[in-house]
Design an enzyme around this catalytic site. Structure first.
Site, PDB file in Angstrom:
ATOM      1  CE1 TYR A 138      -2.725  -2.646  -0.045  1.00  0.00           C
ATOM      2  CE2 TYR A 138      -3.625  -2.365   2.353  1.00  0.00           C
ATOM      3  CZ  TYR A 138      -3.267  -3.143   0.633  1.00  0.00           C
ATOM      4  OH  TYR A 138      -4.475  -4.678   0.815  1.00  0.00           O
TER       5      TYR A 138
HETATM    6  N1  LIG Z   1      -6.645  -8.457   0.682  1.00  0.00           N
HETATM    7  C1  LIG Z   1      -6.680  -7.083  -1.318  1.00  0.00           C
HETATM    8  O1  LIG Z   1      -6.351  -8.186  -2.063  1.00  0.00           O
HETATM    9  C2  LIG Z   1      -7.105  -6.608  -0.576  1.00  0.00           C
HETATM   10  C3  LIG Z   1      -7.781  -5.246  -1.369  1.00  0.00           C
HETATM   11  C4  LIG Z   1      -8.182  -3.943  -1.064  1.00  0.00           C
HETATM   12  C5  LIG Z   1      -8.409  -3.723  -0.076  1.00  0.00           C
HETATM   13  N2  LIG Z   1      -7.987  -4.675   1.014  1.00  0.00           N
HETATM   14  C6  LIG Z   1      -8.112  -4.093   1.946  1.00  0.00           C
HETATM   15  O2  LIG Z   1      -9.153  -3.444   3.047  1.00  0.00           O
HETATM   16  C7  LIG Z   1      -9.412  -2.369   2.930  1.00  0.00           C
HETATM   17  C8  LIG Z   1     -10.603  -1.384   2.531  1.00  0.00           C
HETATM   18  O3  LIG Z   1     -10.509  -1.118   1.265  1.00  0.00           O
HETATM   19  P1  LIG Z   1     -11.623  -0.838  -0.016  1.00  0.00           P
HETATM   20  O4  LIG Z   1     -10.640   1.506   0.487  1.00  0.00           O
HETATM   21  O5  LIG Z   1     -11.703  -1.125  -1.393  1.00  0.00           O
HETATM   22  O6  LIG Z   1     -13.029  -0.288   0.885  1.00  0.00           O
HETATM   23  P2  LIG Z   1     -14.808   0.244   1.066  1.00  0.00           P
HETATM   24  O7  LIG Z   1     -15.501   0.444   1.617  1.00  0.00           O
HETATM   25  O8  LIG Z   1     -14.994  -0.393  -0.801  1.00  0.00           O
HETATM   26  O9  LIG Z   1     -14.118   1.577  -0.027  1.00  0.00           O
HETATM   27  C9  LIG Z   1     -13.493   3.089   0.923  1.00  0.00           C
HETATM   28  C10 LIG Z   1     -13.659   3.879   0.139  1.00  0.00           C
HETATM   29  O10 LIG Z   1     -14.878   3.890  -0.394  1.00  0.00           O
HETATM   30  C11 LIG Z   1     -14.995   5.760   0.826  1.00  0.00           C
HETATM   31  N3  LIG Z   1     -16.043   5.717   1.610  1.00  0.00           N
HETATM   32  C12 LIG Z   1     -15.799   5.294   2.259  1.00  0.00           C
HETATM   33  N4  LIG Z   1     -16.915   5.414   3.564  1.00  0.00           N
HETATM   34  C13 LIG Z   1     -17.611   6.105   2.955  1.00  0.00           C
HETATM   35  C14 LIG Z   1     -18.625   6.794   3.271  1.00  0.00           C
HETATM   36  N5  LIG Z   1     -19.542   6.731   4.978  1.00  0.00           N
HETATM   37  N6  LIG Z   1     -19.708   7.453   3.028  1.00  0.00           N
HETATM   38  C15 LIG Z   1     -18.698   8.117   1.410  1.00  0.00           C
HETATM   39  N7  LIG Z   1     -18.113   6.831   1.019  1.00  0.00           N
HETATM   40  C16 LIG Z   1     -16.939   5.887   1.300  1.00  0.00           C
HETATM   41  C17 LIG Z   1     -13.837   6.337   1.093  1.00  0.00           C
HETATM   42  O11 LIG Z   1     -13.380   6.683  -1.198  1.00  0.00           O
HETATM   43  P3  LIG Z   1     -13.462   8.351  -0.858  1.00  0.00           P
HETATM   44  O12 LIG Z   1     -13.447   9.263   0.259  1.00  0.00           O
HETATM   45  O13 LIG Z   1     -11.676   7.835  -2.209  1.00  0.00           O
HETATM   46  O14 LIG Z   1     -14.473   7.802  -1.972  1.00  0.00           O
HETATM   47  C18 LIG Z   1     -13.476   4.941   1.455  1.00  0.00           C
HETATM   48  O15 LIG Z   1     -11.686   5.079   0.477  1.00  0.00           O
HETATM   49  C19 LIG Z   1      -7.966  -1.490   2.087  1.00  0.00           C
HETATM   50  O16 LIG Z   1      -8.008  -0.135   3.208  1.00  0.00           O
HETATM   51  C20 LIG Z   1      -7.231  -2.482   2.787  1.00  0.00           C
HETATM   52  O17 LIG Z   1      -7.268  -2.644   4.054  1.00  0.00           O
HETATM   53  C21 LIG Z   1      -7.402  -5.423   0.842  1.00  0.00           C
END
Ligand SMILES: NC(=O)c1ccc[n+]([C@@H]2O[C@H](COP(=O)([O-])OP(=O)(O)OC[C@H]3O[C@@H](n4cnc5c(N)ncnc54)[C@H](OP(=O)(O)O)[C@@H]3O)[C@@H](O)[C@H]2O)c1
Length: 372
Positions: free
Chosen positions: A74
């Protein structure tokens, strides 16, 4: 959103281990910006700098969270460094720290994968960046069919015996891969993976068909990521004049630079005319109104109420998002009927998404794929 410090989470055991974690885990892929990155995630204006990342970590802990997820990948190591700086002034033993190894972190042929050499080197580098001497949950980020599984599992075993790692987990696996890991650990007396980190949300449910069945049979706890599909399930992307209105956020940024659709950065234009998506959003909006909650909270609650789930990895780029998402952790529930309605509306033809282990495939000739 209330600024009180009321605990908003519940606690449970991680898989069949003795380790106890909050049902919401803080994902930190959004910590640190890297303008030179090829990825729309790390160049997004919403990525948080060190100061804001530390405020998010502080608030997460105040609200009862205890588990933090990162990866050596990351922001090219900046996420781990940011957590490491924060750990310098916090109590390490209050935190369950999870990180990952597998992705390419350099141009060399040994700079990626699950070989003994790369795992040990990556572990040392993660420990240095994180300013700690142990990792609670060390996860293989994806499968690597160029390395004998026994080499990988024995290396993890050595790291556990050496006190560098407490538990191991896996991510982005197919069902047969997880089953093979469990069987091998059993037959040769090595530690089991206790968790499977998989993308799981109302737009992506394939893992229910196979991987989660293995988890259920083998006592592996699921750590869903992407519960909001990168923001697509938050309700903030609205349709107007036939197109999706561009707001701020990772997905708007990705579409503005013409980034190809990936699992964490789905292309907005793929959803513009997707009736099943808008039908789902409309039902979620109504449910949110009925509960006095937000659309994001409905999306998170649906994942949280699935039995197989140990802790949902949330992402947040502001304190407001964090507090909103954390408020889905306890104190209210979706009814059985509401869960059924969301289950029905989210049964869609999922687009085929390439497995991460295939994307990071070794460029070297593999003589014995999947050899024990
Ligand atoms: N194992 C893997 O391959 C893998 C892959 C991906 C992620 N992960 C892990 O999972 C975590 C979460 O992944 P993700 O960031 O893709 O999760 P997600 O929950 O699908 O998306 C999170 C994003 O949505 C937006 N957001 C979050 N809460 C919100 C709300 N209440 N209202 C409006 N927009 C909101 C924000 O981005 P904006 O503000 O930019 O819109 C935030 O960064 C990562 O940090 C990582 O630790 C693992």
């Amino acid at each position: 959103m209330s600024s009180s410090n009321k605990i908003t989470v519940e606690y449970s055991h991680l898989g069949r281990s003795g380790l106890v974690v909050s049902n919401l885990c803080l994902g930190t892929m959004t910590f640190g910006k890297n303008e030179k990155s090829y990825s729309a995630i790390y160049t997004s204006p919403t990525q948080t700098d060190e100061e804001n990342s530390h405020k998010i970590l502080d608030r997460f802990m105040e609200l009862g969270g205890n588990m933090i997820d990162t990866s050596n990948l990351y922001s090219h190591g900046k996420s781990e460094e940011t957590i490491g700086q924060w750990l310098c002034r916090n109590n390490r033993s209050d935190i369950v720290l999870a990180t990952k190894v597998r992705a390419p972190v350099g141009p060399g042929p040994n700079d990626s994968g699950l070989s003994r050499r790369h795992i040990i080197q990556s572990c040392q580098e993660s420990l240095r960046r994180l300013h700690t001497d142990y990792i609670d949950l060390y996860q293989m980020h994806a499968w690597d069919d160029s390395v004998p599984l026994e080499e990988t599992l024995r290396t993890f075993d050595d790291l556990i015996r050496g006190g560098k790692v407490r538990y191991i987990g896996a991510s982005n696996l197919k069902g047969w891969q997880l089953q093979k890991m469990m069987d091998m650990s059993k037959y040769i007396g090595l530690p089991y993976v206790i968790t499977l980190q998989q993308q799981y949300n109302l737009l992506r449910r394939e893992s229910e068909n196979d991987e989660f069945e293995v988890c259920s049979n083998e006592g592996v706890g699921v750590l869903p990521f992407g519960a909001l599909k990168g923001g697509l399930l938050s309700g903030k992307y609205k349709k107007q004049n036939g197109g999706i209105v561009v707001t701020s956020g990772r997905l708007s940024h990705a579409s503005s630079i013409g980034y190809k659709s990936t699992q964490s950065c789905p292309a907005l234009q793929n959803y513009e005319n997707d009736d099943s998506y808008w039908k789902l959003m409309s039902a979620m909006t109504q449910m949110a109104k009925n509960h006095g909650k937000t659309v994001s909270q409905i999306a998170l609650r649906w994942v949280l109420q699935k039995n197989i789930v140990a802790s949902v990895i949330i992402g947040a780029t502001s304190i407001q998002q964090l507090e909103e998402n954390m408020a889905s952790g306890s104190g209210w529930r979706l009814s059985h009927e509401e869960m059924m309605e969301l289950d029905t509306l989210s049964q869609r033809n999922n687009h085929f998404v390439q497995n991460q282990g295939d994307i990071w495939k070794s460029k070297a000739r593999i003589m014995f794929p999947n050899t024990v």
